[in-house]
Design a protein around this motif. Structure first.
Motif, PDB file in Angstrom:
ATOM      1  N   VAL A  52       0.850  -1.188   0.000  1.00 32.82           N
ATOM      2  CA  VAL A  52       0.000   0.000   0.000  1.00 32.82           C
ATOM      3  C   VAL A  52       0.884   1.236   0.000  1.00 32.82           C
ATOM      4  CG1 VAL A  52      -1.932  -1.086   1.209  1.00 32.82           C
ATOM      5  CG2 VAL A  52      -0.143   0.057   2.527  1.00 32.82           C
ATOM      6  N   GLU A  53       0.284   2.366  -0.327  1.00 35.67           N
ATOM      7  CA  GLU A  53       1.010   3.633  -0.239  1.00 35.67           C
ATOM      8  C   GLU A  53       0.240   4.544   0.695  1.00 35.67           C
ATOM      9  OE1 GLU A  53       2.582   7.151  -3.153  1.00 35.67           O
ATOM     10  OE2 GLU A  53       2.540   5.108  -3.906  1.00 35.67           O
ATOM     11  N   LEU A  54       0.820   4.806   1.850  1.00 36.39           N
ATOM     12  CA  LEU A  54       0.168   5.628   2.866  1.00 36.39           C
ATOM     13  C   LEU A  54       0.445   7.102   2.603  1.00 36.39           C
ATOM     14  CD1 LEU A  54       1.244   3.499   5.950  1.00 36.39           C
ATOM     15  CD2 LEU A  54      -1.012   3.537   4.892  1.00 36.39           C
ATOM     16  N   GLU A  55      -0.611   7.895   2.647  1.00 35.04           N
ATOM     17  CA  GLU A  55      -0.448   9.338   2.519  1.00 35.04           C
ATOM     18  C   GLU A  55       0.110   9.867   3.829  1.00 35.04           C
ATOM     19  OE1 GLU A  55      -0.931  11.127  -0.209  1.00 35.04           O
ATOM     20  OE2 GLU A  55      -1.547   9.333  -1.316  1.00 35.04           O
ATOM     21  N   GLU A  56       1.134  10.694   3.762  1.00 34.16           N
ATOM     22  CA  GLU A  56       1.769  11.204   4.981  1.00 34.16           C
ATOM     23  C   GLU A  56       0.758  11.933   5.869  1.00 34.16           C
ATOM     24  OE1 GLU A  56       5.480  14.043   6.372  1.00 34.16           O
ATOM     25  OE2 GLU A  56       5.348  13.385   4.297  1.00 34.16           O
ATOM     26  N   GLU A  57      -0.142  12.682   5.254  1.00 32.21           N
ATOM     27  CA  GLU A  57      -1.153  13.432   6.010  1.00 32.21           C
ATOM     28  C   GLU A  57      -2.030  12.483   6.845  1.00 32.21           C
ATOM     29  OE1 GLU A  57      -5.107  15.794   4.737  1.00 32.21           O
ATOM     30  OE2 GLU A  57      -3.273  16.466   3.758  1.00 32.21           O
ATOM     31  N   GLU A  67      -6.503   2.669  14.982  1.00 39.08           N
ATOM     32  CA  GLU A  67      -6.526   3.646  13.893  1.00 39.08           C
ATOM     33  C   GLU A  67      -5.656   3.194  12.731  1.00 39.08           C
ATOM     34  OE1 GLU A  67      -5.340   7.273  15.815  1.00 39.08           O
ATOM     35  OE2 GLU A  67      -7.281   7.559  16.757  1.00 39.08           O
ATOM     36  N   ALA A  68      -4.517   2.616  13.023  1.00 39.36           N
ATOM     37  CA  ALA A  68      -3.636   2.114  11.967  1.00 39.36           C
ATOM     38  C   ALA A  68      -4.286   0.967  11.217  1.00 39.36           C
ATOM     39  CB  ALA A  68      -2.299   1.685  12.564  1.00 39.36           C
ATOM     40  N   LEU A  69      -4.889   0.048  11.948  1.00 39.54           N
ATOM     41  CA  LEU A  69      -5.564  -1.082  11.310  1.00 39.54           C
ATOM     42  C   LEU A  69      -6.732  -0.622  10.446  1.00 39.54           C
ATOM     43  CD1 LEU A  69      -5.544  -3.644  14.258  1.00 39.54           C
ATOM     44  CD2 LEU A  69      -4.356  -3.896  12.062  1.00 39.54           C
ATOM     45  N   GLU A  70      -7.460   0.365  10.925  1.00 46.13           N
ATOM     46  CA  GLU A  70      -8.594   0.900  10.176  1.00 46.13           C
ATOM     47  C   GLU A  70      -8.117   1.513   8.857  1.00 46.13           C
ATOM     48  OE1 GLU A  70     -11.765   4.491  10.783  1.00 46.13           O
ATOM     49  OE2 GLU A  70     -11.352   3.233  12.524  1.00 46.13           O
ATOM     50  N   LEU A  71      -7.016   2.264   8.909  1.00 45.64           N
ATOM     51  CA  LEU A  71      -6.467   2.865   7.702  1.00 45.64           C
ATOM     52  C   LEU A  71      -6.016   1.801   6.715  1.00 45.64           C
ATOM     53  CD1 LEU A  71      -5.681   5.437   6.188  1.00 45.64           C
ATOM     54  CD2 LEU A  71      -3.478   5.367   7.377  1.00 45.64           C
ATOM     55  N   LEU A  72      -5.368   0.756   7.217  1.00 48.32           N
ATOM     56  CA  LEU A  72      -4.942  -0.344   6.341  1.00 48.32           C
ATOM     57  C   LEU A  72      -6.126  -1.032   5.680  1.00 48.32           C
ATOM     58  CD1 LEU A  72      -2.021  -2.106   8.262  1.00 48.32           C
ATOM     59  CD2 LEU A  72      -1.888  -0.884   6.087  1.00 48.32           C
ATOM     60  N   GLU A  73      -7.199  -1.211   6.420  1.00 48.90           N
ATOM     61  CA  GLU A  73      -8.386  -1.866   5.872  1.00 48.90           C
ATOM     62  C   GLU A  73      -9.012  -1.054   4.747  1.00 48.90           C
ATOM     63  OE1 GLU A  73      -9.743  -4.910   6.296  1.00 48.90           O
ATOM     64  OE2 GLU A  73      -7.965  -5.322   7.496  1.00 48.90           O
TER      65      GLU A  73
END
Length: 75
Positions: A52-57, A67-73
């Motif tokens: 995945v590519e996470l947006e820095e913001e 919160e991290a798991l939710e973003l990954l999902e």
């Protein structure tokens, strides 16, 4: 291995908490002792592992494991 356990196993490499002892309410800095450098290294490893590519913001808003798991999902 579930995505959640895989995630927690990666997180455990940066702190002294075992993956099975982590709760989703744990905060990276306060509960797990992450430094800013640890957190940025973790994000890079997550991007590689989960392709995945996470947006820095978005990434900078993450405070807890949940919160991290939710973003990954979402990705």
């Amino acid at each position: 291995m579930t995505k959640e356990m895989q995630f927690k196993t990666i997180v455990a490499q940066y702190c002294e908490v075992k993956p099975e002892d982590m709760t989703n309410e744990m905060r990276f800095r306060e509960d797990l002792g992450f430094s800013s450098l640890d957190f940025m290294s973790l994000l890079g490893e997550l991007e590689d592992t989960f392709d995945v590519e996470l947006e820095e913001e978005d990434a900078l808003k993450i405070l807890t494991i949940a919160e991290a798991l939710e973003l990954l999902e979402k990705m």
